[in-house]
Design a protein around this motif. Structure first.
Motif, PDB file in Angstrom:
ATOM      1  N   ILE A 138       1.160  -0.926   0.214  1.00 52.35           N
ATOM      2  CA  ILE A 138      -0.045   0.184   0.523  1.00 52.35           C
ATOM      3  C   ILE A 138       0.474   1.246  -0.148  1.00 52.35           C
ATOM      4  CG2 ILE A 138      -1.609   1.654   1.758  1.00 52.35           C
ATOM      5  CD1 ILE A 138      -3.084  -1.312   2.430  1.00 52.35           C
ATOM      6  N   TYR A 139       0.701   2.131  -1.030  1.00 49.75           N
ATOM      7  CA  TYR A 139       1.194   2.907  -1.151  1.00 49.75           C
ATOM      8  C   TYR A 139       0.977   4.162  -0.360  1.00 49.75           C
ATOM      9  CZ  TYR A 139       3.744   7.456  -3.068  1.00 49.75           C
ATOM     10  OH  TYR A 139       4.359   8.490  -3.335  1.00 49.75           O
ATOM     11  N   SER A 140       0.915   5.279   0.576  1.00 48.80           N
ATOM     12  CA  SER A 140       0.688   6.171   1.821  1.00 48.80           C
ATOM     13  C   SER A 140       1.693   7.604   1.933  1.00 48.80           C
ATOM     14  CB  SER A 140       0.213   5.369   2.932  1.00 48.80           C
ATOM     15  OG  SER A 140       1.658   5.005   3.436  1.00 48.80           O
ATOM     16  N   GLY A 141       2.821   7.321   0.685  1.00 49.12           N
ATOM     17  CA  GLY A 141       3.203   8.926   0.914  1.00 49.12           C
ATOM     18  C   GLY A 141       2.313   9.910  -0.289  1.00 49.12           C
ATOM     19  N   PRO A 142       3.356  10.900  -0.353  1.00 47.12           N
ATOM     20  CA  PRO A 142       2.364  12.325  -1.342  1.00 47.12           C
ATOM     21  C   PRO A 142       1.890  11.782  -2.261  1.00 47.12           C
ATOM     22  CG  PRO A 142       4.992  12.308  -0.751  1.00 47.12           C
ATOM     23  CD  PRO A 142       4.560  11.091  -0.113  1.00 47.12           C
ATOM     24  N   HIS A 189      -1.188  -6.149  -5.553  1.00 46.20           N
ATOM     25  CA  HIS A 189      -0.023  -7.694  -4.917  1.00 46.20           C
ATOM     26  C   HIS A 189       1.278  -7.683  -6.216  1.00 46.20           C
ATOM     27  CE1 HIS A 189      -0.229 -11.585  -3.975  1.00 46.20           C
ATOM     28  NE2 HIS A 189       0.378 -12.100  -5.182  1.00 46.20           N
ATOM     29  N   PHE A 190       2.201  -8.139  -5.137  1.00 48.27           N
ATOM     30  CA  PHE A 190       3.289  -8.039  -5.710  1.00 48.27           C
ATOM     31  C   PHE A 190       3.736  -9.454  -6.109  1.00 48.27           C
ATOM     32  CE2 PHE A 190       3.666  -3.715  -6.121  1.00 48.27           C
ATOM     33  CZ  PHE A 190       3.406  -3.236  -7.083  1.00 48.27           C
ATOM     34  N   ASP A 191       4.183 -10.733  -6.987  1.00 47.98           N
ATOM     35  CA  ASP A 191       4.958 -11.737  -6.328  1.00 47.98           C
ATOM     36  C   ASP A 191       6.885 -11.036  -6.898  1.00 47.98           C
ATOM     37  OD1 ASP A 191       2.642 -12.956  -5.813  1.00 47.98           O
ATOM     38  OD2 ASP A 191       2.539 -13.587  -8.243  1.00 47.98           O
ATOM     39  N   CYS A 192       7.269 -12.184  -5.868  1.00 50.94           N
ATOM     40  CA  CYS A 192       8.576 -12.018  -6.561  1.00 50.94           C
ATOM     41  C   CYS A 192       9.489 -13.091  -5.221  1.00 50.94           C
ATOM     42  CB  CYS A 192       9.777 -10.522  -5.794  1.00 50.94           C
ATOM     43  SG  CYS A 192       8.971 -10.873  -3.980  1.00 50.94           S
ATOM     44  N   LEU A 193      10.620 -13.219  -6.440  1.00 47.42           N
ATOM     45  CA  LEU A 193      11.834 -14.237  -5.875  1.00 47.42           C
ATOM     46  C   LEU A 193      12.662 -13.336  -5.545  1.00 47.42           C
ATOM     47  CD1 LEU A 193      11.756 -16.720  -9.625  1.00 47.42           C
ATOM     48  CD2 LEU A 193      10.254 -16.284  -7.742  1.00 47.42           C
TER      49      LEU A 193
END
Length: 163
Positions: A48-52, A61-65
């Protein structure tokens, strides 16, 4: 229609991957086109981006290895000149290998910043078969290891890429 898929599981021998190497300004065009890594973990992240300038805060949703990278060793061409696959890293062992031999890998040292990383699973080309170079010996003959997260207690000093 048939669609081939590789199953990559960090807890099994099917944990090695190959990705396309990004062009590097200090590499020549005839350098090895792939990077190889061992998948240590698969993560699914909700961010969740809560910046400016954040209007509402929907989660993404992101998947990463999580990957531990191998480094290719130096090979010799037919005319005897050395070609390094990663000349800018300075960590490849300067060992002359005839160009008709299998490519040889070793893990990047822990202190190198690029030894570990996170990548998008979509960047993986396929899984690959990495064979221990048994004659090079184990990294930790006593079976100890440095990190339970990196699963390095069973590491070998060198590996071969099966083609």
């Amino acid at each position: 229609m048939r669609h081939d898929q590789d199953i990559i599981n960090p807890g099994t021998p099917h944990c090695n991957i190959m990705v396309l190497a990004q062009p590097d300004p200090c590499q020549s065009s005839d350098e090895h086109p792939f990077l190889y890594g061992r998948v240590l973990g698969v993560f699914h992240v909700n961010v969740i981006y809560s910046g400016p300038r954040a209007v509402d805060c929907p989660s993404q949703h992101f998947d990463c290895l999580w990957v531990r990278w191998y480094d290719l060793e130096v090979k010799t061409s037919c005319n005897g000149t050395q070609k390094s696959t990663r000349p800018c890293s300075g960590v490849a062992e300067k060992r002359k290998v005839p160009s008709h031999h299998l490519d040889r890998l070793s893990f990047l040292p822990w202190e190198v910043e690029e030894a570990f990383g996170f990548i998008d699973p979509a960047d993986v080309l396929r899984s690959c078969h990495i064979i221990p170079a048994f004659s090079a010996g184990k990294s930790f003959p006593n079976g100890g290891g440095s990190s339970s997260c990196a699963h390095d207690s069973e590491d070998w000093n060198a590996y071969y890429i099966s083609r």
